[in-house]
Design a protein around this motif. Structure first.
Motif, PDB file in Angstrom:
ATOM      1  N   UNK A 115       0.841  -1.201   0.000  1.00 16.01           N
ATOM      2  CA  UNK A 115       0.000   0.000   0.000  1.00 16.01           C
ATOM      3  C   UNK A 115       0.877   1.253   0.000  1.00 16.01           C
ATOM      4  N   UNK A 116       1.901   1.258   0.857  1.00 18.89           N
ATOM      5  CA  UNK A 116       2.789   2.422   0.924  1.00 18.89           C
ATOM      6  C   UNK A 116       3.532   2.608  -0.403  1.00 18.89           C
ATOM      7  N   UNK A 117       3.917   1.514  -1.043  1.00 15.90           N
ATOM      8  CA  UNK A 117       4.592   1.604  -2.338  1.00 15.90           C
ATOM      9  C   UNK A 117       3.655   2.213  -3.383  1.00 15.90           C
ATOM     10  N   UNK A 118       2.397   1.758  -3.400  1.00 13.12           N
ATOM     11  CA  UNK A 118       1.428   2.332  -4.340  1.00 13.12           C
ATOM     12  C   UNK A 118       1.191   3.811  -4.041  1.00 13.12           C
ATOM     13  N   UNK A 119       1.148   4.154  -2.764  1.00  9.58           N
ATOM     14  CA  UNK A 119       0.954   5.550  -2.374  1.00  9.58           C
ATOM     15  C   UNK A 119       2.125   6.410  -2.849  1.00  9.58           C
ATOM     16  N   UNK A 120       3.349   5.907  -2.668  1.00 11.71           N
ATOM     17  CA  UNK A 120       4.530   6.646  -3.138  1.00 11.71           C
ATOM     18  C   UNK A 120       4.508   6.813  -4.649  1.00 11.71           C
ATOM     19  N   UNK A 121       4.132   5.728  -5.353  1.00 10.39           N
ATOM     20  CA  UNK A 121       4.064   5.800  -6.816  1.00 10.39           C
ATOM     21  C   UNK A 121       3.018   6.812  -7.269  1.00 10.39           C
ATOM     22  N   UNK A 122       1.869   6.831  -6.605  1.00 10.00           N
ATOM     23  CA  UNK A 122       0.821   7.792  -6.956  1.00 10.00           C
ATOM     24  C   UNK A 122       1.295   9.219  -6.685  1.00 10.00           C
ATOM     25  N   UNK A 123       1.977   9.421  -5.570  1.00  7.55           N
ATOM     26  CA  UNK A 123       2.484  10.758  -5.247  1.00  7.55           C
ATOM     27  C   UNK A 123       3.529  11.186  -6.275  1.00  7.55           C
ATOM     28  N   UNK A 124       4.434  10.258  -6.623  1.00 10.33           N
ATOM     29  CA  UNK A 124       5.450  10.576  -7.623  1.00 10.33           C
ATOM     30  C   UNK A 124       4.811  10.927  -8.962  1.00 10.33           C
ATOM     31  N   UNK A 125       3.780  10.156  -9.356  1.00  6.81           N
ATOM     32  CA  UNK A 125       3.105  10.429 -10.618  1.00  6.81           C
ATOM     33  C   UNK A 125       2.425  11.792 -10.582  1.00  6.81           C
ATOM     34  N   UNK A 126       1.779  12.116  -9.462  1.00  7.86           N
ATOM     35  CA  UNK A 126       1.108  13.412  -9.348  1.00  7.86           C
ATOM     36  C   UNK A 126       2.124  14.551  -9.430  1.00  7.86           C
ATOM     37  N   UNK A 127       3.265  14.382  -8.755  1.00  2.00           N
ATOM     38  CA  UNK A 127       4.301  15.420  -8.812  1.00  2.00           C
ATOM     39  C   UNK A 127       4.862  15.561 -10.227  1.00  2.00           C
TER      40      UNK A 127
ATOM     41  N   UNK B 257       3.295  14.767 -13.064  1.00  2.00           N
ATOM     42  CA  UNK B 257       2.253  15.385 -13.894  1.00  2.00           C
ATOM     43  C   UNK B 257       2.192  16.892 -13.656  1.00  2.00           C
ATOM     44  N   UNK B 258       2.323  17.315 -12.399  1.00  2.00           N
ATOM     45  CA  UNK B 258       2.314  18.741 -12.084  1.00  2.00           C
ATOM     46  C   UNK B 258       3.511  19.426 -12.734  1.00  2.00           C
ATOM     47  N   UNK B 259       4.672  18.786 -12.671  1.00  2.00           N
ATOM     48  CA  UNK B 259       5.878  19.348 -13.295  1.00  2.00           C
ATOM     49  C   UNK B 259       5.678  19.489 -14.802  1.00  2.00           C
ATOM     50  N   UNK B 260       5.118  18.442 -15.425  1.00  2.00           N
ATOM     51  CA  UNK B 260       4.915  18.493 -16.871  1.00  2.00           C
ATOM     52  C   UNK B 260       3.899  19.563 -17.243  1.00  2.00           C
ATOM     53  N   UNK B 261       2.842  19.728 -16.448  1.00  2.00           N
ATOM     54  CA  UNK B 261       1.851  20.785 -16.710  1.00  2.00           C
ATOM     55  C   UNK B 261       2.482  22.161 -16.602  1.00  2.00           C
ATOM     56  N   UNK B 262       3.282  22.380 -15.566  1.00  2.00           N
ATOM     57  CA  UNK B 262       3.962  23.670 -15.398  1.00  2.00           C
ATOM     58  C   UNK B 262       4.932  23.911 -16.543  1.00  2.00           C
TER      59      UNK B 262
END
Length: 138
Positions: free
Chosen positions: A99-111, A113-118
């Protein structure tokens, strides 16, 4: 003669029972009263790896013996309960770690995606500014 030979061993055992803090306190007191004693204790702590290990040698030996999950208590019902509980806890730990690994992966993906949008919005702004300058110059 035997008391002279055993008092360092007794002192070492006494300090080991009290942990790393007792060794450090003995070293500091050694520096305060007579600096070569503190220096000798520091050298001994480094040489015997007491300075960098989490626990003293005797505690490490005792901990590994008492922590064994295969040690039988003599009561078969309790041993089966203990085995089942340990198995369940290991499964829960594994599922929590995944669960923690999936959470880290989701957080990394969100970060990311935010970087790519900016980055894309910055690139659009730069392109629009260049287009505006070309239009004004023309």
């Amino acid at each position: 003669m035997s008391t002279v030979a055993t008092w360092p061993t007794q002192a070492e055992t006494w300090l080991d029972e009290r942990g790393k803090g007792a060794w450090i306190a003995a070293m500091v007191l050694g520096f305060i009263f007579f600096w070569p004693v503190g220096l000798a204790l520091l050298a001994y702590m480094i040489w015997s790896k007491r300075m960098f290990s989490g626990k003293c040698a005797s505690k490490r030996r005792n901990h590994s013996v008492t922590r064994s999950k295969f040690r039988s208590s003599g009561n078969m019902a309790f041993d089966s309960y203990k085995e089942e509980t340990l198995r369940r806890l290991e499964e829960e730990q594994d599922s929590f770690e995944s669960f923690m690994q999936r959470l880290r992966e989701a957080k990394d993906k969100a970060e990311f995606d935010q970087f790519m949008d900016e980055r894309s919005s910055t690139a659009k702004t730069v392109n629009e500014d260049e287009n505006d300058e070309n239009t004004v110059n023309a």
